[in-house]
Write an enzyme that holds these catalytic residues in place. Structure first.
Site, PDB file in Angstrom:
ATOM      1  CB  SER A  90      -1.005  -0.163   1.233  1.00 51.26           C
ATOM      2  OG  SER A  90      -1.739   0.921   1.117  1.00 51.26           O
ATOM      3  CG  HIS A 119      -5.747   0.552  -1.355  1.00 47.92           C
ATOM      4  ND1 HIS A 119      -5.065   0.848  -2.288  1.00 47.92           N
ATOM      5  CD2 HIS A 119      -5.107   0.688  -0.215  1.00 47.92           C
ATOM      6  CE1 HIS A 119      -3.703   1.175  -1.921  1.00 47.92           C
ATOM      7  NE2 HIS A 119      -3.737   0.916  -0.631  1.00 47.92           N
TER       8      HIS A 119
END
Length: 321
Positions: free
Chosen positions: A95, A204
């Site tokens: 991430s 996300h």
């Protein structure tokens, strides 16, 4: 040892932070505080004070977590290079950690990375009204079954499977009420456990699409360089075929799932490292690594002793400390 001993580097993202992290490394390697000082000059506040003293609640706020974790990854990377000339066979970041990986690979400078991550964190913090977004961890459920459950619960309010962290360990993200609904019914659909995460931003998920579009302007301001180390990107769990391909995947990164399980497997299959080094605080990626592939250990670079243990493993390469 045979001459082919090699390693890969992994950079953690949000969730690995805690007050006092990196203090042991800083006691042995001044480059840690020096790295944070560079970042503080750009950010306009004392990032090292936040790193050492917290409070934890402030560290969890995404506008602070992201610069904190980005800088932690690069500080640890610099520690490694203060004791070794060895380069990883491949690199990846979970991430937010992908930005640390991009910097380590030479795609952008540290200063550019600090400014970019600061912009990213601000856009994400304001993408959804406060109190309307969230995330949860779902354990012990088949990936496809979880995806289907998310689809069945989504409508005007969405919940999506976004972080495929390890087999049977997936994070979902979206509108808080939809996330809570999924948590309430997950065990009925095969999950061993489902629990809300202390995150106020639906990372996300497609709710981040507008933030991602705005972030492209910041990407466009950077003179991107081709990676000097193969980097496996989260979006498709593969090495980009060129700068345009790298940028295309990065442009979608903030509102697309993190394929971490596949990314680690890709590195294992394509680069065959003997071990991974976790370049950042904590051992979150080490824990995930045990679930993904026990045959390739993930070692945390959290002390000089740990670093020299890794050097001994690479000694056949003639690496000097």
């Amino acid at each position: 040892m045979s001459e082919h001993i090699q390693f890969a580097a992994l950079f953690p993202g949000q969730g690995s932070q805690s007050p006092g992290m990196l203090s042991d490394l800083q006691n042995e390697f001044p480059v840690v505080a020096e790295t944070f000082s560079e970042a503080s000059d750009i950010l306009g506040y004392d990032l090292w004070d936040l790193c050492e003293n917290g409070p934890a609640e402030k560290q969890r706020q995404t506008q602070f977590t992201q610069p904190l974790m980005y800088c932690s990854g690069i500080a640890t990377w610099r520690v490694w290079h203060s004791i070794s000339e060895a380069k990883p066979a491949a690199i990846a970041g979970h991430s937010l950690g992908e930005f640390s990986a991009l910097t380590a690979a030479g795609c952008l400078s540290f200063a550019e990375g600090v400014s970019l991550v600061q912009k990213r964190s601000q856009l994400m913090a304001t993408a959804v009204p406060e109190g309307q977004g969230g995330m949860a961890a779902v354990l012990g459920m088949d990936d496809e079954a979880l995806i289907q459950l998310c689809t069945s619960l989504s409508g005007e309010r969405v919940v999506e499977a976004v972080n495929f962290n390890a087999p049977g360990q997936v994070a979902v993200s979206g509108h808080l009420d939809a996330v809570d609904q999924l948590v309430a019914v997950a065990r009925e659909h095969g999950a061993r456990k489902a629990i809300r995460l202390p995150v106020s931003v639906p990372n996300h998920s497609t709710l981040m699409h507008e933030a991602g579009e705005l972030l492209k302007e910041a990407f466009d301001a950077i003179q991107w360089q081709a990676p000097r180390i193969p980097i496996v990107q989260n979006l498709q769990a593969r090495v980009p075929e060129g700068l345009d391909d790298l940028r295309s995947m990065l442009d979608q990164h903030v509102y697309s799932p993190v394929l971490w399980t596949q990314s680690v497997k890709r590195i294992v299959d394509d680069f065959q490292p003997d071990f991974f080094i976790e370049m950042g605080p904590g051992k979150v990626l080490a824990g995930l690594g045990k679930r993904i592939d026990k045959s390739v250990p993930v070692k945390a670079l959290d002390s000089a002793g740990a670093g020299h243990e890794m050097l001994e493993m690479l000694d056949c390469q003639g690496v000097s400390a």
